[in-house]
Scaffold this motif. Structure first.
Motif, PDB file in Angstrom:
ATOM      1  N   THR A 150       0.795  -1.219   0.000  1.00  0.00           N
ATOM      2  CA  THR A 150       0.000   0.000   0.000  1.00  0.00           C
ATOM      3  C   THR A 150       0.831   1.274   0.000  1.00  0.00           C
ATOM      4  O   THR A 150       0.290   2.338   0.162  1.00  0.00           O
ATOM      5  CB  THR A 150      -0.966   0.026   1.201  1.00  0.00           C
ATOM      6  N   PHE A 151       2.156   1.178  -0.182  1.00  0.00           N
ATOM      7  CA  PHE A 151       2.940   2.409  -0.223  1.00  0.00           C
ATOM      8  C   PHE A 151       4.054   2.323  -1.242  1.00  0.00           C
ATOM      9  O   PHE A 151       4.380   1.260  -1.748  1.00  0.00           O
ATOM     10  CB  PHE A 151       3.485   2.756   1.161  1.00  0.00           C
ATOM     11  N   GLU A 160      -9.619   3.953  -3.331  1.00  0.00           N
ATOM     12  CA  GLU A 160      -8.192   4.166  -3.520  1.00  0.00           C
ATOM     13  C   GLU A 160      -7.622   3.066  -4.411  1.00  0.00           C
ATOM     14  O   GLU A 160      -8.000   1.905  -4.291  1.00  0.00           O
ATOM     15  CB  GLU A 160      -7.474   4.140  -2.180  1.00  0.00           C
ATOM     16  N   LYS A 174      -3.029  -2.160  -3.354  1.00  0.00           N
ATOM     17  CA  LYS A 174      -3.108  -0.740  -2.996  1.00  0.00           C
ATOM     18  C   LYS A 174      -4.550  -0.253  -2.875  1.00  0.00           C
ATOM     19  O   LYS A 174      -4.792   0.902  -2.578  1.00  0.00           O
ATOM     20  CB  LYS A 174      -2.406   0.114  -4.046  1.00  0.00           C
ATOM     21  N   GLN A 175      -5.509  -1.098  -3.141  1.00  0.00           N
ATOM     22  CA  GLN A 175      -6.897  -0.682  -3.137  1.00  0.00           C
ATOM     23  C   GLN A 175      -7.435  -0.514  -1.722  1.00  0.00           C
ATOM     24  O   GLN A 175      -6.994  -1.171  -0.797  1.00  0.00           O
ATOM     25  CB  GLN A 175      -7.751  -1.698  -3.882  1.00  0.00           C
ATOM     26  N   TYR A 227       3.147   5.564  -7.298  1.00  0.00           N
ATOM     27  CA  TYR A 227       1.888   6.202  -7.678  1.00  0.00           C
ATOM     28  C   TYR A 227       0.726   5.736  -6.807  1.00  0.00           C
ATOM     29  O   TYR A 227       0.633   4.576  -6.425  1.00  0.00           O
ATOM     30  CB  TYR A 227       1.574   5.890  -9.141  1.00  0.00           C
ATOM     31  N   ARG A 228      -0.194   6.677  -6.565  1.00  0.00           N
ATOM     32  CA  ARG A 228      -1.417   6.371  -5.817  1.00  0.00           C
ATOM     33  C   ARG A 228      -2.542   7.234  -6.370  1.00  0.00           C
ATOM     34  O   ARG A 228      -2.328   8.407  -6.687  1.00  0.00           O
ATOM     35  CB  ARG A 228      -1.188   6.685  -4.348  1.00  0.00           C
ATOM     36  N   HIS A 257      -4.420  12.315  -7.690  1.00  0.00           N
ATOM     37  CA  HIS A 257      -3.332  11.432  -8.096  1.00  0.00           C
ATOM     38  C   HIS A 257      -2.031  11.989  -7.552  1.00  0.00           C
ATOM     39  O   HIS A 257      -1.848  13.210  -7.507  1.00  0.00           O
ATOM     40  CB  HIS A 257      -3.284  11.314  -9.621  1.00  0.00           C
ATOM     41  N   PHE A 281       0.971  10.741   1.975  1.00  0.00           N
ATOM     42  CA  PHE A 281       0.678  10.878   0.547  1.00  0.00           C
ATOM     43  C   PHE A 281       0.666  12.350   0.179  1.00  0.00           C
ATOM     44  O   PHE A 281       0.165  13.186   0.931  1.00  0.00           O
ATOM     45  CB  PHE A 281      -0.698  10.263   0.230  1.00  0.00           C
ATOM     46  N   TYR A 337       1.827  10.713  -5.152  1.00  0.00           N
ATOM     47  CA  TYR A 337       2.887   9.813  -4.728  1.00  0.00           C
ATOM     48  C   TYR A 337       2.715   9.441  -3.262  1.00  0.00           C
ATOM     49  O   TYR A 337       2.572  10.325  -2.404  1.00  0.00           O
ATOM     50  CB  TYR A 337       4.243  10.483  -4.944  1.00  0.00           C
ATOM     51  N   GLN A 338       2.743   8.144  -2.992  1.00  0.00           N
ATOM     52  CA  GLN A 338       2.716   7.642  -1.617  1.00  0.00           C
ATOM     53  C   GLN A 338       4.164   7.621  -1.132  1.00  0.00           C
ATOM     54  O   GLN A 338       4.941   6.757  -1.502  1.00  0.00           O
ATOM     55  CB  GLN A 338       2.092   6.244  -1.553  1.00  0.00           C
TER      56      GLN A 338
END
Length: 184
Positions: free
Chosen positions: A16-17, A183, A134-135, A20-21, A46, A55, A48-49
């Motif tokens: 999850t990190f 997410e 990452k969801q 891109y996020r 949109h 974020f 960066y994590q």
């Protein structure tokens, strides 16, 4: 069994990190204060994590606003037609845990690029539910502050008639926001 589940959960959270996020969300802001009109919102962010907890990114929203007139007078002092206002904003989000259910705080600061509106700001807090990779899903409640363009009563044209003029003016509008996000 519990140790295996813990390892699988920890592995899922590791994804999850980093990199891109993206976020997509819908919400509603309940107007409070002097201008109590609601607005339905759709937004996407949109960025960066940076690490599991921070974020940074940018986004755009579409705020569907109903028409508004001040109440209680024969001549509305402040008036705004129904509009779609579009803010562009920077977004900063802090997540306080790497667990499946994690509290977070979010700050959006920007500017409306339509309808001669001005500043846009939203601060919120909520809970994120991790899904696969990452969801995730999130639910938040927050405070919104906006500078919105109104047509305001300027003056009567003369002392013998009720004809009057209006002039544009940006006014402070506040609200309590409720948002549901996805997410990826």
């Amino acid at each position: 069994m519990i140790a295996t589940f813990s390892l699988l959960t920890a592995k899922a959270q590791d994804n999850t990190f980093g990199g891109y996020r993206g976020f997509a969300g819908v919400g509603y802001t309940i107007g409070v204060g002097d201008y109590d009109f609601g607005r339905f919102e759709i937004s996407t962010t949109h960025g960066y994590q940076v690490n599991p907890y921070f974020f940074v990114g940018g986004g755009v929203g579409f705020h569907f606003m109903s028409s508004y007139e001040t109440k209680g007078m024969d001549i509305p002092l402040d008036k705004r037609d129904a509009k779609v206002s579009i803010p562009i904003f920077a977004d900063f989000r802090g997540t306080f845990s790497k667990r499946k259910f994690a509290p977070f705080a979010d700050l959006k600061l920007g500017y409306f690029v339509t309808n001669h509106d001005g500043f846009y700001g939203n601060v919120s807090a909520g809970c994120r539910m991790a899904l696969k990779g990452k969801q995730g899903l999130s639910l938040s409640i927050g405070y919104t502050y906006e500078k919105l363009a109104f047509q305001t009563f300027s003056r009567f044209n003369n002392s013998t008639s009720m004809n009057y003029t209006r002039s544009p003016r940006k006014l402070d509008c506040e609200g309590i926001s409720i948002k549901l996000g996805y997410e990826f």
